[in-house]
Design a protein around this motif. Sequence first.
Motif, PDB file in Angstrom:
ATOM      1  N   SER A  51      34.569 -25.172 -13.292  1.00  0.00           N
ATOM      2  CA  SER A  51      33.451 -25.624 -12.455  1.00  0.00           C
ATOM      3  C   SER A  51      33.910 -26.322 -11.175  1.00  0.00           C
ATOM      4  O   SER A  51      33.133 -26.979 -10.503  1.00  0.00           O
ATOM      5  CB  SER A  51      32.552 -26.580 -13.259  1.00  0.00           C
TER       6      SER A  51
ATOM      7  N   ASP B 245      34.756 -25.157  -8.198  1.00  0.00           N
ATOM      8  CA  ASP B 245      34.222 -24.695  -6.917  1.00  0.00           C
ATOM      9  C   ASP B 245      32.705 -24.832  -6.891  1.00  0.00           C
ATOM     10  O   ASP B 245      31.973 -23.848  -6.881  1.00  0.00           O
ATOM     11  CB  ASP B 245      34.647 -23.254  -6.663  1.00  0.00           C
ATOM     12  N   GLU B 246      32.241 -26.074  -6.862  1.00  0.00           N
ATOM     13  CA  GLU B 246      30.805 -26.352  -6.931  1.00  0.00           C
ATOM     14  C   GLU B 246      30.078 -25.957  -5.651  1.00  0.00           C
ATOM     15  O   GLU B 246      28.857 -25.789  -5.640  1.00  0.00           O
ATOM     16  CB  GLU B 246      30.589 -27.850  -7.207  1.00  0.00           C
TER      17      GLU B 246
ATOM     18  N   ALA C 288      30.547 -23.162  -3.946  1.00  0.00           N
ATOM     19  CA  ALA C 288      30.651 -21.727  -3.680  1.00  0.00           C
ATOM     20  C   ALA C 288      29.328 -21.137  -3.202  1.00  0.00           C
ATOM     21  O   ALA C 288      29.301 -20.323  -2.271  1.00  0.00           O
ATOM     22  CB  ALA C 288      31.131 -20.995  -4.937  1.00  0.00           C
ATOM     23  N   GLY C 289      28.209 -21.519  -3.836  1.00  0.00           N
ATOM     24  CA  GLY C 289      26.906 -20.978  -3.455  1.00  0.00           C
ATOM     25  C   GLY C 289      26.521 -21.347  -2.037  1.00  0.00           C
ATOM     26  O   GLY C 289      26.055 -20.501  -1.260  1.00  0.00           O
TER      27      GLY C 289
ATOM     28  N   ARG D  94      28.574 -22.275   0.313  1.00  0.00           N
ATOM     29  CA  ARG D  94      29.518 -21.612   1.223  1.00  0.00           C
ATOM     30  C   ARG D  94      29.084 -20.171   1.486  1.00  0.00           C
ATOM     31  O   ARG D  94      29.232 -19.654   2.594  1.00  0.00           O
ATOM     32  CB  ARG D  94      30.923 -21.647   0.611  1.00  0.00           C
ATOM     33  N   GLY D  95      28.514 -19.561   0.447  1.00  0.00           N
ATOM     34  CA  GLY D  95      28.080 -18.178   0.583  1.00  0.00           C
ATOM     35  C   GLY D  95      26.913 -18.016   1.540  1.00  0.00           C
ATOM     36  O   GLY D  95      26.943 -17.163   2.423  1.00  0.00           O
TER      37      GLY D  95
ATOM     38  N   SER E 110      30.516 -19.487   5.022  1.00  0.00           N
ATOM     39  CA  SER E 110      31.632 -20.457   5.104  1.00  0.00           C
ATOM     40  C   SER E 110      31.468 -21.411   6.273  1.00  0.00           C
ATOM     41  O   SER E 110      32.416 -21.720   6.997  1.00  0.00           O
ATOM     42  CB  SER E 110      32.985 -19.740   5.176  1.00  0.00           C
TER      43      SER E 110
ATOM     44  N   ASP F 202      32.848 -30.432   1.573  1.00  0.00           N
ATOM     45  CA  ASP F 202      33.575 -29.443   0.768  1.00  0.00           C
ATOM     46  C   ASP F 202      35.072 -29.742   0.789  1.00  0.00           C
ATOM     47  O   ASP F 202      35.750 -29.709  -0.250  1.00  0.00           O
ATOM     48  CB  ASP F 202      33.306 -28.047   1.330  1.00  0.00           C
TER      49      ASP F 202
ATOM     50  N   GLN G  64      37.494 -30.717  -2.462  1.00  0.00           N
ATOM     51  CA  GLN G  64      38.705 -29.999  -2.862  1.00  0.00           C
ATOM     52  C   GLN G  64      39.877 -30.954  -3.051  1.00  0.00           C
ATOM     53  O   GLN G  64      40.674 -30.803  -3.983  1.00  0.00           O
ATOM     54  CB  GLN G  64      39.021 -28.920  -1.831  1.00  0.00           C
TER      55      GLN G  64
END
Length: 244
Positions: free
Chosen positions: A173, A175-176, A178-179, A181-182, A186, A208, A212
Amino acid sequence: MENKSIESLINENFVYAKVLDFFGVEFYESRNKTLKEVCAEHNLSSEQLSAVLENSRSERAMDFLALRKCPVELVIAYLKHSHQVFIKDALPFLLKTVNRLNGGTTSVLKEDLKMILPMFVEDFIKHIYEEEDKFFAYILDLDSYLTEPNSRNPLLDRDDFSIQEFALHHHDSDDEMAGIRGITNSYSLVDLQDVQLKVILQELKAFDDKLQVHARIENDILFPKAMELEKRAKALFRTKVIQN
């Protein structure tokens, strides 16, 4: 600088948006005014704004190698502080700015952000408190068991909890964002004119990036320390059982 418009200043450095918000200035409503005009309206000085901006620029994450050398309780304290910065600073500003988005040529992206960001924030805060209440508390109890002779063995109270299993789930989990970013490509600013969206996307990217770094500290520093503590606690428990 005083004669520049708010929008031009924010285009030069998006952090100005949060600095203005700190002083109660809604940057998207003052975008066409000069900094001098905004300061006069809100009884501010450009020196005050510059001081806060410089402070924002000077904030740095603790050196990774230095943190690796810290005892586990200090690593957890550092991570908890980061959690509070996320909850009380970064996320409220993002939610506030997203909620005030209006229509325009990028209305689809705006509506997507209005729908997705609140759900992300709710899940993220829930994840943080679960991590602190279960994982962090368990690690601190292990540390106490190894350093304080009369402390209770947390292995007895939480025999169904495994750091290794928690670590595997945590990796899944990580890469919370990711949605988000999509839907933002980005956080791309290409062909983007809306100053509010520019600020939001740059704030999201900054958040973000911090997440990371945060995940790396947990995965590469905290989890190895925690698994070593658990291993030592189990060995100590076996020794005590044999002695009794």
